[in-house]
Design a protein around this motif. Structure first.
Motif, short mmCIF file in Angstrom:
data_model
loop_
_atom_site.label_atom_id
_atom_site.label_comp_id
_atom_site.label_asym_id
_atom_site.label_seq_id
_atom_site.Cartn_x
_atom_site.Cartn_y
_atom_site.Cartn_z
N THR A 11 0.84 -1.20 0.00
CA THR A 11 0.00 0.00 0.00
C THR A 11 0.87 1.24 0.00
O THR A 11 2.07 1.19 0.30
CB THR A 11 -0.91 0.04 1.24
N VAL A 12 0.24 2.38 -0.28
CA VAL A 12 1.00 3.63 -0.29
C VAL A 12 1.56 3.93 1.10
O VAL A 12 2.68 4.44 1.23
CB VAL A 12 0.11 4.80 -0.81
N GLY A 13 0.81 3.61 2.14
CA GLY A 13 1.31 3.84 3.50
C GLY A 13 2.51 2.97 3.82
O GLY A 13 3.47 3.43 4.45
N ALA A 16 5.50 4.36 1.94
CA ALA A 16 5.98 5.59 2.57
C ALA A 16 6.83 5.27 3.79
O ALA A 16 7.90 5.87 3.99
CB ALA A 16 4.80 6.47 2.96
N THR A 17 6.39 4.33 4.61
CA THR A 17 7.15 3.94 5.80
C THR A 17 8.47 3.29 5.42
O THR A 17 9.52 3.59 5.99
CB THR A 17 6.32 2.98 6.65
N THR A 22 6.85 10.82 2.31
CA THR A 22 5.48 11.07 2.75
C THR A 22 4.48 10.45 1.78
O THR A 22 4.77 10.27 0.58
CB THR A 22 5.20 12.58 2.86
N VAL A 23 3.32 10.15 2.32
CA VAL A 23 2.24 9.66 1.47
C VAL A 23 1.87 10.73 0.44
O VAL A 23 1.58 10.42 -0.72
CB VAL A 23 1.02 9.29 2.34
N ARG A 24 1.92 11.97 0.87
CA ARG A 24 1.60 13.08 -0.03
C ARG A 24 2.53 13.09 -1.24
O ARG A 24 2.10 13.31 -2.38
CB ARG A 24 1.69 14.39 0.72
N LEU A 26 4.16 10.51 -2.53
CA LEU A 26 3.85 9.37 -3.38
C LEU A 26 2.60 9.64 -4.22
O LEU A 26 2.55 9.29 -5.41
CB LEU A 26 3.66 8.12 -2.53
N HIS A 27 1.60 10.26 -3.59
CA HIS A 27 0.40 10.62 -4.35
C HIS A 27 0.74 11.61 -5.47
O HIS A 27 0.21 11.49 -6.59
CB HIS A 27 -0.65 11.22 -3.42
#
Length: 267
Positions: A11-13, A16-17, A22-24, A26-27
């Motif tokens: 997942t994106v989360g 990111a980890t 940041t998730v932002r 990646l988005h």
């Protein structure tokens, strides 16, 4: 943590980890087509594959060395991109930034040193510039007495950028003022006269090489020239009675500008 090679991907989360972004971010990279997740779940959620993570790793590396997203896209997607050339250009920019930062660091070190010492000159340089009567401990004493004042901070900021030549010019200018004061006293110049007032202004202008000197501050300094044993001995050594005469012409000039010498304070 699931592995990127799993059929469902990450997942994106989770990405990111794992990558420390940041998730932002990646988005954003997904929205502009720089790094899009390759998989979709049956529910429509996008997932990153192992191949996606490799691309993301490269993006992060290139971003950390200062490349813009458009440059990164060209390196990753344009077969004709001159990757070594782009990296060399970025290296040259980094070298320039490092050199600039090193200069800023040296300037910061000088500023710290100036705040702590007052004069960035050796004892030998101080004696050569200010004369054999100069005591190298005086700047340290001044730091102990005035270190918390705005005037000391102004003085230190100026001192940080000065070398022996600049200090020599200031010392020469002050010596010229002191010589002119002695000659004026010998000539019978009276306090409050145009000649005396001009000398007071000349002294204030040269003294302001250390920090901005107001007329009220100058009155306070004039008092000290007369009452402090070391200052009085210095000025009276130039000419007997000069310390008192100097204080008088400062006071007379202050009165002409609406300042009462009796109540003047350091401001």
């Amino acid at each position: 943590m699931p592995d990127a090679a799993d059929a469902d991907g990450l997942t994106v989360g989770q990405v990111a980890t794992r990558l420390g972004v940041t998730v932002r971010a990646l988005h954003h990279w997904d929205e502009i087509g720089l790094a899009r997740p390759s998989l979709r779940t049956t529910a429509g959620y996008r997932r990153y594959t192992a191949r996606d993570l490799k691309r993301l790793h490269r993006i992060i590396v290139y971003r950390e060395i200062g490349l813009g997203l458009d440059q990164i896209r060209a390196i990753l997607d344009d077969p004709a991109a001159d990757v070594p050339g782009a990296l060399r250009a970025q290296r040259a920019q980094l070298a320039e930034r490092i050199n600039r930062l090193q200069q800023l660091m040296a300037g910061l070190d000088r500023m710290i040193d100036a705040h702590e010492r007052g004069l960035l000159l050796t004892a030998e340089q101080q004696a050569a510039i200010f004369g054999p009567q100069w005591d190298p401990s005086w700047p340290v004493q001044a730091r102990q007495r005035y270190g918390d004042t705005p005037q000391w901070r102004q003085y230190a900021e100026r001192a940080a950028s000065r070398g022996p030549q600049e200090w020599q010019a200031i010392a020469d200018a002050m010596t010229d003022v002191e010589r002119a004061l002695a000659e004026a006293m010998d000539a019978g110049v009276t306090p409050g006269s145009p000649e005396a007032n001009a000398l007071v202004e000349r002294h204030r202008a040269v003294f302001s090489s250390y920090f901005p000197l107001t007329r009220q501050m100058q009155v306070c300094i004039g008092r000290r020239y007369e009452t402090d044993p070391e200052f009085a001995a210095y000025y009276n050594g130039i000419r007997a009675g000069l310390a008192t005469w100097f204080r008088k012409i400062i006071d007379a000039s202050a009165r002409a500008h609406g300042i009462d010498p009796e109540t003047a304070t350091w401001q």
